[in-house]
Scaffold this active site. Structure first.
Site, mmCIF file in Angstrom:
data_model
loop_
_atom_site.group_PDB
_atom_site.id
_atom_site.type_symbol
_atom_site.label_atom_id
_atom_site.label_comp_id
_atom_site.label_asym_id
_atom_site.label_seq_id
_atom_site.Cartn_x
_atom_site.Cartn_y
_atom_site.Cartn_z
ATOM 1 N N ASN A 8 -5.331 -7.185 -2.111
ATOM 2 C CA ASN A 8 -4.375 -6.084 -2.212
ATOM 3 C C ASN A 8 -4.845 -4.995 -3.186
ATOM 4 O O ASN A 8 -4.451 -3.828 -3.060
ATOM 5 C CB ASN A 8 -3.020 -6.582 -2.720
ATOM 6 C CG ASN A 8 -2.379 -7.638 -1.852
ATOM 7 O OD1 ASN A 8 -1.676 -8.509 -2.349
ATOM 8 N ND2 ASN A 8 -2.607 -7.601 -0.549
ATOM 9 N N LEU A 9 -5.652 -5.367 -4.155
ATOM 10 C CA LEU A 9 -5.927 -4.465 -5.278
ATOM 11 C C LEU A 9 -6.739 -3.239 -4.881
ATOM 12 O O LEU A 9 -6.795 -2.259 -5.627
ATOM 13 C CB LEU A 9 -6.641 -5.236 -6.397
ATOM 14 C CG LEU A 9 -5.904 -6.476 -6.917
ATOM 15 C CD1 LEU A 9 -6.679 -7.114 -8.058
ATOM 16 C CD2 LEU A 9 -4.491 -6.125 -7.367
ATOM 17 N N GLN A 10 -7.352 -3.264 -3.707
ATOM 18 C CA GLN A 10 -8.139 -2.123 -3.230
ATOM 19 C C GLN A 10 -7.247 -0.925 -2.927
ATOM 20 O O GLN A 10 -7.700 0.214 -2.912
ATOM 21 C CB GLN A 10 -8.925 -2.578 -1.987
ATOM 22 C CG GLN A 10 -9.508 -1.490 -1.129
ATOM 23 C CD GLN A 10 -8.777 -1.395 0.218
ATOM 24 O OE1 GLN A 10 -7.676 -1.925 0.380
ATOM 25 N NE2 GLN A 10 -9.411 -0.738 1.176
ATOM 26 N N ARG A 11 -5.933 -1.136 -2.746
ATOM 27 C CA ARG A 11 -5.059 -0.029 -2.363
ATOM 28 C C ARG A 11 -3.649 -0.135 -2.951
ATOM 29 O O ARG A 11 -2.939 0.865 -3.025
ATOM 30 C CB ARG A 11 -4.942 0.049 -0.824
ATOM 31 C CG ARG A 11 -4.283 -1.170 -0.224
ATOM 32 C CD ARG A 11 -4.584 -1.347 1.254
ATOM 33 N NE ARG A 11 -3.959 -2.571 1.784
ATOM 34 C CZ ARG A 11 -4.450 -3.790 1.604
ATOM 35 N NH1 ARG A 11 -5.552 -3.974 0.893
ATOM 36 N NH2 ARG A 11 -3.829 -4.840 2.107
ATOM 37 N N ASN A 41 5.437 -4.756 8.955
ATOM 38 C CA ASN A 41 5.673 -5.449 10.217
ATOM 39 C C ASN A 41 6.722 -4.697 11.017
ATOM 40 O O ASN A 41 7.595 -4.023 10.467
ATOM 41 C CB ASN A 41 6.098 -6.900 9.969
ATOM 42 C CG ASN A 41 7.436 -6.996 9.273
ATOM 43 O OD1 ASN A 41 8.491 -7.030 9.921
ATOM 44 N ND2 ASN A 41 7.426 -7.021 7.935
ATOM 45 N N CYS A 50 13.611 6.303 19.027
ATOM 46 C CA CYS A 50 13.352 7.443 19.917
ATOM 47 C C CYS A 50 11.851 7.680 20.047
ATOM 48 O O CYS A 50 11.366 8.130 21.085
ATOM 49 C CB CYS A 50 14.024 8.700 19.383
ATOM 50 S SG CYS A 50 15.827 8.652 19.373
ATOM 51 N N CYS A 90 -3.350 -4.352 8.528
ATOM 52 C CA CYS A 90 -4.481 -3.957 7.680
ATOM 53 C C CYS A 90 -5.481 -5.092 7.497
ATOM 54 O O CYS A 90 -6.690 -4.865 7.398
ATOM 55 C CB CYS A 90 -3.961 -3.488 6.313
ATOM 56 S SG CYS A 90 -3.059 -1.937 6.350
ATOM 57 N N GLY A 126 0.796 -1.221 0.000
ATOM 58 C CA GLY A 126 0.000 0.000 0.000
ATOM 59 C C GLY A 126 0.823 1.262 0.000
ATOM 60 O O GLY A 126 0.561 2.193 -0.762
ATOM 61 N N CYS A 180 18.480 6.680 24.114
ATOM 62 C CA CYS A 180 18.152 5.723 23.051
ATOM 63 C C CYS A 180 19.236 4.651 22.982
ATOM 64 O O CYS A 180 20.434 4.963 22.935
ATOM 65 C CB CYS A 180 18.030 6.437 21.712
ATOM 66 S SG CYS A 180 17.675 5.312 20.324
#
Length: 376
Positions: free
Chosen positions: A176-179, A237, A284, A298, A147, A355
């Site tokens: 997947n094709l919707q976006r 991810n 951070c 999603c 996306g 950090c």
């Protein structure tokens, strides 16, 4: 005061052949698209600031031309104020000159496809020929051909990024094709990187496309990041996001971040690798990965189809700015987008002095520990 004389391109050519000086006041990138034959190429600002450098005789016959006739007219007025007395502006500019088939000369060594394809960039003083050459020499890693990666990849390829490295281990699914606009019905079941390479190659065959059907891991992250100029994070991810951020800090690469959830999205630039102690990294902002139930993907939570398009375009914009050295990047700023309210808001981000990755003097803990943490 009399108005500046405006003449046709044909009359300008006749007067040029009779000894008048024809000066093209467009920007260098526009000059690269071609010039009237024997014209002197001097950008308007440079001509107005020191006209005697190019036109030592204020009484000489001077003809000014630009793209359409407006800038040349303004330049003529500026020269008149500096004491030049015989001035004319070419009505319709070089566009009309070319339309009329009058003699031209090449403005740059680039081939015709390069000049035509990137002509709108070449007309921008902030990009121009040198900027487009920078893009042609640039290397961008795009992780994720989904996306976020779809719009980012399309616009980076269209802009002329010389080498686009794509990394994704997934295959195209109908959902997947919707976006994910890189892919089509006919390519369902195809590896996404191969589908992306097909789509991007059809858009701009000048771009060198390297497709890696891999998931980002502790073993391969540095090899993916090492030889590129900018990394665009279109991953789905958290393991990949943290690995990319850590690698960019270690190797001194800017990371363009984007994320979406239902109707909201975020974008930023993490540049701690080049600005340690002055710019934040991804850790951070998010020191540790969230629990899976706190960050559904999603497939679990859903997403408005156009939302990744908005965020992916912002990522492509930031990547191009970084490559060209233009404007103010989103480093140290997190941009939030709410599609339902059509609102943007911004949060300032500071580097975390504690950090574990980007704090000055901190010893890098390594990738394997991070990958294990994300896995749990």
């Amino acid at each position: 005061m009399d108005e500046i004389e405006e003449i046709s391109p044909a009359e300008a050519l006749r007067r040029q052949q009779a000894g008048a000086r024809l000066v093209d006041v467009r920007e260098p990138g526009e000059h690269a698209l071609g010039l009237p034959r024997d014209a002197l190429a001097v950008p308007r600002a440079a001509l107005e600031s020191a006209p005697s450098q190019w036109l030592p005789d204020p009484a000489a016959d001077v003809l000014l031309i630009c793209a359409a006739g407006m800038r040349s007219l303004a330049a003529a007025r500026a020269l008149r104020a500096r004491g030049y007395t015989r001035l004319a502006s070419v009505a319709g500019g070089f566009d009309q000159w070319r339309h009329d088939g009058l003699p031209e000369m090449a403005g740059a060594d680039e081939d015709a496809d390069f000049l035509a394809r990137y002509s709108r960039h070449l007309r921008l003083p902030q990009v121009g020929l040198e900027g487009q050459r920078k893009l042609a020499a640039a290397r961008v890693l795009l992780v994720g051909a989904g996306g976020l990666g779809s719009p980012a990849a399309f616009y980076l390829a269209a802009a002329g990024v010389g080498r686009l490295v794509l990394a994704d281990d997934d295959v195209v699914d109908r959902s997947n094709l919707q976006r994910q606009i890189l892919h089509t019905e006919a390519r369902i079941g195809m590896p996404k990187v191969d589908s992306a390479r097909e789509a991007l190659g059809a858009l701009n065959p000048r771009v060198d496309l390297a497709a890696h059907r891999v998931r980002v891991t502790a073993e391969n992250v540095e090899s993916l990041v090492r030889d590129v100029d900018v990394v665009v994070d279109g991953a789905d991810n958290f393991a990949a996001r943290y690995l990319l951020s850590d690698a960019c800090v270690q190797l001194g690469k800017p990371l363009v971040y984007g994320a979406v959830h239902r109707f909201e999205g975020q974008a930023s630039v993490f540049d701690a690798g080049r600005q340690r102690g002055r710019a934040p990294c991804y850790r951070c902002l998010f020191p540790e990965p969230p629990a899976p139930e706190d960050a559904p993907n999603c497939a679990e939570a859903g997403v408005l189809g156009v939302l990744p398009g908005v965020i992916g375009l912002l990522q492509a914009t930031e990547a191009l700015k970084l490559l060209l050295g233009l404007g103010e990047p989103l480093s140290g700023r997190l941009l939030h987008f709410d599609a339902l309210r059509m609102r943007f808001r911004e949060t300032r981000l500071a580097p975390d002095p504690a950090c574990p990755v980007c704090a000055p003097g901190r010893v890098f803990p390594g990738y394997r520990e991070l990958q294990a943490m994300c896995a749990t």
